[in-house]
Write an enzyme that holds these catalytic residues in place. Structure first.
Site, PDB file in Angstrom:
ATOM      1  N   VAL A   1       0.839  -1.206   0.000  1.00  0.00           N
ATOM      2  CA  VAL A   1       0.000   0.000   0.000  1.00  0.00           C
ATOM      3  C   VAL A   1       0.871   1.253   0.000  1.00  0.00           C
ATOM      4  CG1 VAL A   1      -1.750   1.284   1.283  1.00  0.00           C
ATOM      5  CG2 VAL A   1      -1.860  -1.219   1.173  1.00  0.00           C
TER       6      VAL A   1
ATOM      7  N   ALA B   1       9.548   6.096   6.145  1.00  0.00           N
ATOM      8  CA  ALA B   1      10.118   5.081   7.029  1.00  0.00           C
ATOM      9  C   ALA B   1       9.858   3.696   6.445  1.00  0.00           C
ATOM     10  CB  ALA B   1       9.490   5.174   8.422  1.00  0.00           C
TER      11      ALA B   1
ATOM     12  N   LYS C   1      -6.485  -1.295  10.050  1.00  0.00           N
ATOM     13  CA  LYS C   1      -7.729  -1.675  10.751  1.00  0.00           C
ATOM     14  C   LYS C   1      -7.447  -2.253  12.124  1.00  0.00           C
ATOM     15  CE  LYS C   1      -6.377  -4.876   7.680  1.00  0.00           C
ATOM     16  NZ  LYS C   1      -6.069  -4.885   6.270  1.00  0.00           N
TER      17      LYS C   1
ATOM     18  N   GLY D   1     -10.986  -1.156   1.373  1.00  0.00           N
ATOM     19  CA  GLY D   1     -10.180  -0.590   0.282  1.00  0.00           C
ATOM     20  C   GLY D   1     -10.918   0.581  -0.341  1.00  0.00           C
TER      21      GLY D   1
ATOM     22  N   GLU E   1      -2.759 -10.301   4.036  1.00  0.00           N
ATOM     23  CA  GLU E   1      -1.950  -9.686   5.083  1.00  0.00           C
ATOM     24  C   GLU E   1      -0.578 -10.357   5.120  1.00  0.00           C
ATOM     25  OE1 GLU E   1      -3.371  -7.044   7.192  1.00  0.00           O
ATOM     26  OE2 GLU E   1      -4.471  -7.257   5.326  1.00  0.00           O
TER      27      GLU E   1
ATOM     28  N   LYS F   1     -12.299  -5.278  11.024  1.00  0.00           N
ATOM     29  CA  LYS F   1     -13.064  -4.300  10.243  1.00  0.00           C
ATOM     30  C   LYS F   1     -14.466  -4.133  10.816  1.00  0.00           C
ATOM     31  CE  LYS F   1     -10.277  -5.242   6.156  1.00  0.00           C
ATOM     32  NZ  LYS F   1     -10.079  -6.165   5.030  1.00  0.00           N
TER      33      LYS F   1
HETATM   34  N1  HSE Z   1      -5.860  -8.601   3.559  1.00  0.00           N
HETATM   35  C1  HSE Z   1      -6.939  -7.700   3.397  1.00  0.00           C
HETATM   36  C2  HSE Z   1      -7.967  -8.346   2.488  1.00  0.00           C
HETATM   37  C3  HSE Z   1      -6.413  -6.432   2.790  1.00  0.00           C
HETATM   38  O1  HSE Z   1      -7.668  -9.355   1.872  1.00  0.00           O
HETATM   39  O2  HSE Z   1      -9.073  -7.837   2.422  1.00  0.00           O
HETATM   40  C4  HSE Z   1      -7.399  -5.283   2.852  1.00  0.00           C
HETATM   41  O3  HSE Z   1      -7.718  -4.946   4.163  1.00  0.00           O
END
Ligand code: HSE
Length: 597
Positions: A291, A312, A373, A402, A457, A472
């Protein structure tokens, strides 16, 4: 409602708040500019508008096509007007298609239409036609399914179905015509903005001022006065059309709120000459992975708005290889946070380092945008309290869905009634894996693909066992009801080769398998939340969500439901959502607006 309702009723579609945005060659000079146009379109989508984006050809394209035609005749339009019009129309068709692709990459649902599919009929000559009719119902029904339509400007069809043109600068006329016809069809909440490379109409061209005299910008302007100005900014034929129809419209720049309103109005000017487009937001970026690198690329492509002062990262060599300016790099997130800047963007992921950095930024007077999140789910309350006490802002729209405008959908739904339930596909990885396994791929191969595509992730088990979707849900519950839900109390059913296999065996015809996250509030205030495999009717909104796309359905006490959707994972959709928060910060930090949403 922002985003998109998946219901298909024409009557309701007339209530949609539509904005017709016209992007000319001066703001579409090349493919990099198309990304800026995507940001502008998404800015309006997040505000709950349905967008008809009318586009011109990329700058220089029409002239190049005319030059090509001249190889056959000095006045090619008189030689074979039909061939000439067909040739020039490829310019607008190309830019419309490119914008459609760019919006899709950014995770914004879009349909690319053309003069034939909306029946844009013209009268007059083939090369200088005048729009007479259009299928406004087709446009509104499409907008009830997707939030964005892209339409090539400048092009129509005559009674024989031949391609026609509306004259040079004709995309302005297309945009005004579409807006006027939508209003006439009952879509009274329609407005039109001509997006230019200037933030409005000025008293005179700055190049013509004497003794360095600077022009003032009109905030309001009568059509007649606009006609007295140079027709280089807005096509006069288009202004005359607006005047005849009593149609107000705006002229402004992309990513700016302020604009000149051209209408049946007396004229007014900004108090002082010049524009407010001088302040560049100084940004520190924490994290430059999937991202973060997308955000970095967006920021450096907008040098007029942003100055990246520090980045960073974990691995400096990797960041340099990805094109990040070496002098900006550090491996110390807190040191980067302490750099003199206006805004800190956090895309590190994980909880502890990210939380410390966000807290430090807020305590030292810096605004923060994060896509994290897990941090917001577990520390959202305390971080919001710190922001409130230090007069800073904390934005985290990218944390859920997203490019799906999920938090914005909640805010709009709350205006219509009490929210009682939120259900959605909140994890792109699991939806992607379910689809691939359903098509016969092995679970492990599907997971590997999701990782390679940048959806998963760092620890993919957070996706597969529902913890990511659970985080979420916590963020959504905070937004909807102000409650701090403990993520560890959410019931979760993981997906695995086995659980998917069993679900496929039990599935009824017409149903699809989805990993659905849901949270509800009972009338006594009790909150229940779960993430589990469900069999969903393939025609329901959640049943129609494929691959890494997300969808969120919000139900209010009246029983009414609204669904928004978008790409939920991956570099560009998440970077788009982060950038939208960043742009909101930048807009809020500049002068008050004159014409806003
Ligand atoms: N790993 C998360 C997904 C990325 O697959 O939705 C977006 O939050």
């Amino acid at each position: 409602m922002p985003g998109q309702c998946l219901n298909n009723r024409t009557a309701e579609s007339r209530d949609l708040p539509v904005v017709v945005l016209k992007f000319g060659g001066s703001v579409m000079r090349n493919q990099a500019d198309i990304t800026r146009v995507v940001h502008e379109v998404y800015r309006w989508v997040r505000r709950g508008k349905r967008v008809v984006a009318v586009v011109s050809a990329l700058e220089g394209t029409t002239d190049a096509l005319i030059a090509q035609a001249r190889a056959y005749a000095d006045s090619p339009d008189s030689l074979h007007a039909g061939a000439y019009a067909t040739l020039l129309a490829t310019g607008e068709q190309t830019s419309a298609a490119l914008l459609g692709l760019a919006l899709d990459r950014a995770g914004v649902p879009v349909e690319v239409l053309d003069a034939a599919s909306v029946s844009l009929r013209t009268s007059g000559t083939i090369v200088d036609g005048f729009p007479e009719s259009i299928d406004a119902t087709r446009i509104l029904v499409t907008l009830s399914r997707v939030p964005v339509i892209v339409l090539p400007g400048f092009i129509g069809r005559d009674a024989e179905g031949r391609t026609t043109l509306l004259g040079r600068g004709g995309s302005d006329l297309t945009a005004l015509f579409v807006a006027e016809r939508l209003i006439a069809a009952g879509a009274s909440e329609t407005r039109c903005r001509l997006v230019k490379d200037v933030d409005g109409l000025y008293e005179f061209d700055p190049a013509n001022g004497t003794d360095g005299e600077r022009p003032r910008r009109f905030t309001h302007l009568h059509w007649d006065r606009a006609l007295a100005l140079d027709g280089g900014i807005v096509q006069h034929k288009a202004v005359r059309y607006a005047k005849e129809k009593g149609l107000s419209f705006e002229v402004g720049a992309a990513l700016e709120d302020r604009a000149t309103l051209v209408a049946n109005t007396s004229e007014s000017l900004d108090a002082a000459p010049g524009s407010d487009r001088t302040h560049r937001t100084r940004v520190t970026l924490l994290g430059c992975g999937t991202v973060g690198l997308g955000v970095y690329q967006h920021l450096i492509a907008l040098p007029d708005l942003f100055d990246v002062v520090a980045v960073a990262v974990r691995d400096i060599g990797k960041a340099v290889a990805s094109g990040v300016e070496p002098r900006l790099l550090t491996t110390d997130a807190l040191e980067a946070t302490d750099t003199d800047c206006d805004l800190v963007i956090e895309t590190i992921g994980g909880v502890e380092i990210a939380r410390h950095a966000i807290e430090r930024a807020l305590r030292t007077g810096k605004d923060v945008v994060t896509a994290n999140k897990a941090v917001i789910a577990t520390h959202g309350d305390e971080l919001r309290a710190i922001a409130a006490s230090t007069g800073t802002t904390l934005r985290y729209s990218a944390a859920v869905g997203g490019a799906t405008p999920a938090l914005e959908a909640l805010a709009h739904a709350a205006e219509l009634g009490d929210i009682v339930e939120i259900a959605g596909i909140l994890n792109g990885t699991t939806n992607f894996v379910l689809g691939r396994v359903g098509e016969g791929e092995s679970f492990s191969e599907a997971v590997r693909r999701a990782q390679a595509a940048g959806f998963a992730e760092q620890d993919a088990s957070r996706d597969l066992d529902g913890r990511d979707a659970g985080d979420k849900l916590c963020v959504l519950a905070q937004e909807a009801w102000g409650v701090a839900l403990d993520p560890s109390t959410i019931e979760r059913e993981p997906i695995s080769q086995e659980s998917i296999g069993q679900s496929i065996k039990r599935r009824n015809a017409g149903h699809v398998i989805r990993h659905v996250a849901a949270v509800a509030r009972a009338s006594d205030g009790a909150i229940s939340a779960e993430v589990r495999i469900r069999h969903v009717d393939a025609n329901e909104p959640l049943g129609r969500v494929e691959r890494e796309w997300n969808a969120i359905t919000v139900r209010i006490a009246t029983g009414e439901t609204h669904t928004v959707f978008g790409r939920g994972a991956g570099r560009w959709p998440t970077a788009e959502a982060v950038l939208a928060d960043v742009l909101e910060h930048a807009t809020a930090s500049r002068c008050p607006v004159s014409v806003t949403s």
